[in-house]
Design a protein around this motif. Structure first.
Motif, short mmCIF file in Angstrom:
data_model
loop_
_atom_site.label_atom_id
_atom_site.label_comp_id
_atom_site.label_asym_id
_atom_site.label_seq_id
_atom_site.Cartn_x
_atom_site.Cartn_y
_atom_site.Cartn_z
N THR A 31 23.57 34.46 58.61
CA THR A 31 24.45 35.43 59.28
C THR A 31 25.18 34.80 60.46
O THR A 31 25.86 35.49 61.22
N GLN A 32 25.00 33.52 60.63
CA GLN A 32 25.62 32.73 61.70
C GLN A 32 25.21 33.20 63.09
O GLN A 32 25.96 33.04 64.06
N GLU A 33 24.04 33.80 63.17
CA GLU A 33 23.56 34.25 64.48
C GLU A 33 22.54 33.28 65.05
O GLU A 33 22.05 33.47 66.15
N LEU A 34 22.22 32.25 64.27
CA LEU A 34 21.21 31.29 64.71
C LEU A 34 21.62 29.90 64.23
O LEU A 34 22.15 29.74 63.12
N VAL A 35 21.38 28.91 65.09
CA VAL A 35 21.65 27.52 64.69
C VAL A 35 20.38 26.70 64.89
O VAL A 35 20.01 26.39 66.03
N PRO A 36 19.67 26.38 63.81
CA PRO A 36 18.49 25.53 63.95
C PRO A 36 18.89 24.11 64.32
O PRO A 36 19.85 23.57 63.76
N VAL A 37 18.20 23.52 65.30
CA VAL A 37 18.58 22.20 65.80
C VAL A 37 17.53 21.16 65.43
O VAL A 37 16.35 21.32 65.74
N TYR A 38 18.00 20.10 64.77
CA TYR A 38 17.13 18.97 64.39
C TYR A 38 17.56 17.75 65.19
O TYR A 38 18.66 17.72 65.74
N LEU A 39 16.70 16.75 65.22
CA LEU A 39 17.07 15.57 65.99
C LEU A 39 16.56 14.30 65.31
O LEU A 39 15.74 14.37 64.40
N GLY A 40 17.08 13.18 65.78
CA GLY A 40 16.66 11.90 65.22
C GLY A 40 17.67 10.82 65.55
O GLY A 40 18.46 10.95 66.49
N SER A 41 17.62 9.77 64.77
CA SER A 41 18.57 8.68 64.94
C SER A 41 18.91 8.12 63.57
O SER A 41 18.04 7.53 62.90
N ALA A 42 20.15 8.33 63.15
CA ALA A 42 20.54 7.84 61.83
C ALA A 42 20.47 6.31 61.80
O ALA A 42 19.99 5.72 60.84
N TYR A 43 20.88 5.69 62.90
CA TYR A 43 20.92 4.23 62.93
C TYR A 43 19.52 3.63 62.81
O TYR A 43 19.31 2.62 62.16
N LYS A 44 18.52 4.34 63.44
CA LYS A 44 17.14 3.84 63.39
C LYS A 44 16.37 4.49 62.24
O LYS A 44 15.14 4.38 62.19
N ASN A 45 17.06 5.17 61.36
CA ASN A 45 16.46 5.79 60.16
C ASN A 45 15.34 6.78 60.51
O ASN A 45 14.27 6.75 59.91
N LYS A 46 15.57 7.63 61.47
CA LYS A 46 14.54 8.60 61.85
C LYS A 46 15.09 10.03 61.82
O LYS A 46 16.16 10.29 62.36
N GLY A 47 14.34 10.89 61.15
CA GLY A 47 14.66 12.32 61.17
C GLY A 47 15.61 12.81 60.08
O GLY A 47 15.87 14.01 60.00
N ILE A 48 16.12 11.92 59.23
CA ILE A 48 17.14 12.34 58.25
C ILE A 48 16.54 13.21 57.13
O ILE A 48 17.10 14.24 56.77
N GLN A 49 15.34 12.79 56.64
CA GLN A 49 14.76 13.56 55.53
C GLN A 49 14.42 14.99 55.95
O GLN A 49 14.59 15.92 55.16
N GLU A 50 13.97 15.15 57.19
CA GLU A 50 13.65 16.49 57.69
C GLU A 50 14.91 17.36 57.77
O GLU A 50 14.90 18.55 57.44
N MET A 51 16.00 16.73 58.19
CA MET A 51 17.27 17.46 58.28
C MET A 51 17.75 17.87 56.87
O MET A 51 18.27 18.97 56.68
N MET A 52 17.53 16.97 55.91
CA MET A 52 17.93 17.29 54.53
C MET A 52 17.12 18.46 53.98
O MET A 52 17.64 19.32 53.28
N ASP A 53 15.83 18.50 54.35
CA ASP A 53 15.00 19.63 53.94
C ASP A 53 15.55 20.93 54.53
O ASP A 53 15.56 21.98 53.88
N ALA A 54 16.03 20.84 55.78
CA ALA A 54 16.59 22.03 56.45
C ALA A 54 17.85 22.51 55.73
O ALA A 54 18.09 23.71 55.63
N VAL A 55 18.63 21.56 55.20
CA VAL A 55 19.85 21.94 54.46
C VAL A 55 19.45 22.80 53.24
O VAL A 55 20.06 23.83 52.97
N LEU A 56 18.41 22.36 52.54
CA LEU A 56 17.98 23.13 51.36
C LEU A 56 17.40 24.48 51.76
O LEU A 56 17.64 25.50 51.11
#
Length: 699
Positions: A251-276
């Motif tokens: 409903t665009q009333e909430l924005v879940p925030v994830y964090l990491g570092s793409a360059y250091k290969n950290k946090g990407i898989q968790e963000m992808m899970d959030a997309v699904l």
């Protein structure tokens, strides 16, 4: 391609320039096993990121054109569009957002919310695109994801909520704590491909508990059940938390925030899970079209594969195999060999080659179902066209195309370059609605217009590289005009006797300032009585005046706003002719023009500058220095909008000045407002310059 449409996602990755979008996309491709090695945007291996397929993109390290690809993550098909970050290429972002269902908004952990993030946010809101935020570069010195999450609330008015806590920051970034599972997650292996789940380190337990409470408080607004469980103190199932976050995100009333570092290969898989988990599948987004047979009634296009097909062409590319048209299928299935109709021109065509794009590589497919993003070959169309089943007549509303703000003249160095330039311009204007070209009728120069200096620079470079068209660029031109400020009488006789029949005509009357409400530039009135000028020569007088108006005597600019009235004249039975009266009218005009106190007019632009309120003083200063007149100034939260009228000639190079005086946080748009009188000092300069040019030409 999965048969289950609920396992499909169409997402875009958009953000401020240099926040690491393309680096992030490279990791996504790697973890989804689309590519087998990670290449950096400006990597030492010289390969460049996969999605930056254009040579120019790899050299400059920026994304110029959006690129599409398709990956599979945990049994879900994801179409991803990587979009440019620079404001000059904003049309690429607009096009992508028009056809996407969700977005990953990437932010820099150090820079936070920047000016382009604000533009991206406006675009996401315009197209009602739900998003998850990813705070990248958490390994950088000065990284502070909490601050960025707060900026999302303060500067963009988003209900952002941290879904993770970092384990270490800056160079000590080791992983993240998932606040739903309450587990520590580490990314091992050479490329961070091994996800290791551990208990939360003891020293971070208190912080994790506190942040989870804050998260629960925020998301509980979207679920009564969750709120009850929190009040009871009973256990909260993970599924309920995911369901609640999803509800708020959709409903665009909430924005879940994830964090990491793409360059250091950290946090990407968790963000992808959030997309699904949190971003919508095609059936969860309501798409509409206008029924052209029914007075443009709005009709909903369900993502039903059994219905007749409807698709939107959102991007064109002219490649070595012909025109490639990117489409998003909204309803039905588009099959190879099927008949479709282009609703704009009513032309029927057969679907020839159908491909799925992976950056600049492609895979042939036989059909594309509702929700999918694919490309067609060899279809003549324009960006924004709707294709549908021949039995239907619906049109998708087109996307927002901003007006061009800067123009430049270009000229080919020789005849061969001229042909190549024409071909290049034809292709570029078809591909990019914000890139425009025309031939100036006064200077006869080819003028290109676009969204900014970088935008035009990139196209000139592409002309040279892709078409070998060498061109010389001129300084931006301003279209001046001349006008009179008072009335003057004229009485001019043209007399010539040079053997044979002579020439004779006399024209008299008055030249006045034309007061017209309908933007007329010229009016002619015939008040001849008694036949002093025969009727057949009246149009000759009119023609002579109009010829004189093409070029004024001050700086050679066209004359506007003049009313010419002929009241008297004289003719000769043998020597008068059409040509004689035209010449007499021309002379009469020039005679009166000098007496009528001519002035120079210049285009005045309506300029709107938006930026943080702290820079409002600087914005005023930059406008005042440019002969600008402030019309309005409004504050919206921490943001200010200043509107002013500024001469176009003063606006060249303004983007650079504005950037440097507002730390790159302000943006401006401008459009033509009116013609205004040039001040005396500027008039003198223009006249002197014109005289010098004339002298140089006659040497």
């Amino acid at each position: 391609m999965s048969a289950d449409i609920t396992k499909m996602r169409n997402i875009g990755i958009s953000a401020h320039i240099d926040s690491g979008k393309t680096t992030l996309t490279e990791r996504i491709l790697f973890y989804c096993q689309k590519i087998h090695a990670i290449h950096e945007v400006r990597g030492k291996d010289g390969v460049g990121a996969t999605m930056d397929s254009m040579e120019l993109e790899r050299e400059r390290g920026i994304t110029i054109a959006s690129a599409a690809t398709n990956v599979t993550w945990k049994d879900h098909d994801i179409n991803i569009i990587d979009t440019p970050g620079h404001v000059d290429f904003t049309i690429e972002v607009e096009r992508a957002l028009r056809v996407l269902d969700g977005a990953i908004m990437v932010l820099c952990s150090v820079g936070g919310v920047q000016s382009q993030s604000i533009t991206v946010d406006r675009q996401l809101k315009r197209y009602n695109v739900p998003r998850v935020a990813f705070i990248n570069k958490s390994d950088r010195t000065g990284a502070n994801p909490y601050k960025v999450c707060d900026q999302l609330k303060e500067k963009l008015d988003l209900n952002s909520v941290m879904m993770q806590v970092p384990i270490g920051l800056e160079e000590k970034l080791e992983g993240v704590i998932d606040l739903i599972r309450m587990k520590a997650i580490y990314f091992d292996g050479d490329d961070g491909e091994v996800v290791r789940i551990e208990e939360i380190p003891a020293e971070l337990q208190a912080e994790a508990d506190e942040r989870r409470e804050m998260m629960l408080d925020t998301i509980s607004m979207f679920s009564d059940e969750l709120m009850e469980k929190m009040m009871d103190g009973s256990d909260i199932p993970e599924d309920l938390l995911h369901e609640t976050v999803r509800k708020g995100t959709l409903t665009q009333e909430l924005v879940p925030v994830y964090l990491g570092s793409a360059y250091k290969n950290k946090g990407i898989q968790e963000m992808m899970d959030a997309v699904l988990k949190y971003l919508p599948s095609p059936p969860e987004v309501e798409n509409t079209a206008l029924d052209l047979d029914n007075d443009e009634d709005v009709v909903v296009l369900p993502s039903d594969r059994s219905l007749p097909p409807v698709a939107l062409a959102f991007k064109l590319e002219d490649g070595q195999y012909g025109q490639l048209t990117y489409i998003r299928v909204y309803q039905g299935i588009i099959k190879k060999g099927a008949d479709l109709v282009n609703v704009r021109n009513g032309r029927k065509f057969k679907v020839g080659r159908l491909v799925r794009m992976h950056s600049n590589n492609m895979e042939d497919i036989v059909e594309a179902p509702a929700g999918d993003i694919v490309a067609l070959f060899g279809v003549e169309c324009a960006s924004g066209d709707t294709f549908c089943d021949p039995k239907m007549n619906v049109s998708m509303t087109s996307m927002f195309v901003p007006d061009a703000v800067i123009s430049l003249s270009i000229s080919p160095i020789d005849k061969s370059a001229s042909d190549k330039m024409a071909k290049a311009l034809n292709r570029f204007t078809k591909e990019d609605p914000t890139f425009r070209t025309h031939v100036d009728s006064e200077s006869n120069e080819t003028i290109i217009s676009g969204m900014g200096e970088l935008h035009l620079e990139v196209y000139i470079e592409r002309m040279k590289r892709e078409y070998q068209a060498e061109v010389v660029t001129g300084a931006p031109q301003v279209a001046y005009r001349e006008a009179i400020s008072t009335s003057a009488e004229f009485n001019y006789t043209h007399k010539k006797q040079s053997g044979g029949s002579g020439q004779y005509a006399r024209v008299a009357g008055i030249m006045e300032v034309l007061k017209s409400d309908d933007d007329k530039d010229y009016e002619f009135q015939n008040k001849i009585k008694g036949g002093s000028i025969p009727t057949e020569y009246i149009p000759s007088c009119d023609k002579g005046f109009q010829t004189a108006m093409v070029k004024g005597s001050l700086i050679g600019a066209p004359v506007v706003g003049v009313k010419m009235t002929v009241t008297d004249g004289q003719f000769h039975a043998v020597d008068s002719s059409d040509q004689a009266f035209q010449t007499a009218a021309l002379g009469a005009f020039r005679e009166a023009y000098k007496q009528a106190k001519p002035i120079i007019l210049e285009p005045i632009m309506k300029v709107s500058v938006e930026g943080p309120s702290e820079f409002q003083g600087n914005i005023f200063g930059t406008l005042n220095q440019r002969r600008g007149m402030i019309v309005a100034s409004n504050e919206e939260g921490t943001y200010s909008v200043v509107e002013a009228e500024v001469p176009l000639s003063e606006m060249f190079g303004y983007s650079t000045v504005l950037r440097s005086s507002t730390q790159g946080k302000a943006e401006f748009t401008m459009e033509f407002a009116k013609y205004g009188k040039v001040p005396t000092s500027v008039t003198e300069d223009l006249i002197r310059k014109y005289e010098e040019e004339k002298k140089a030409q006659h040497k």
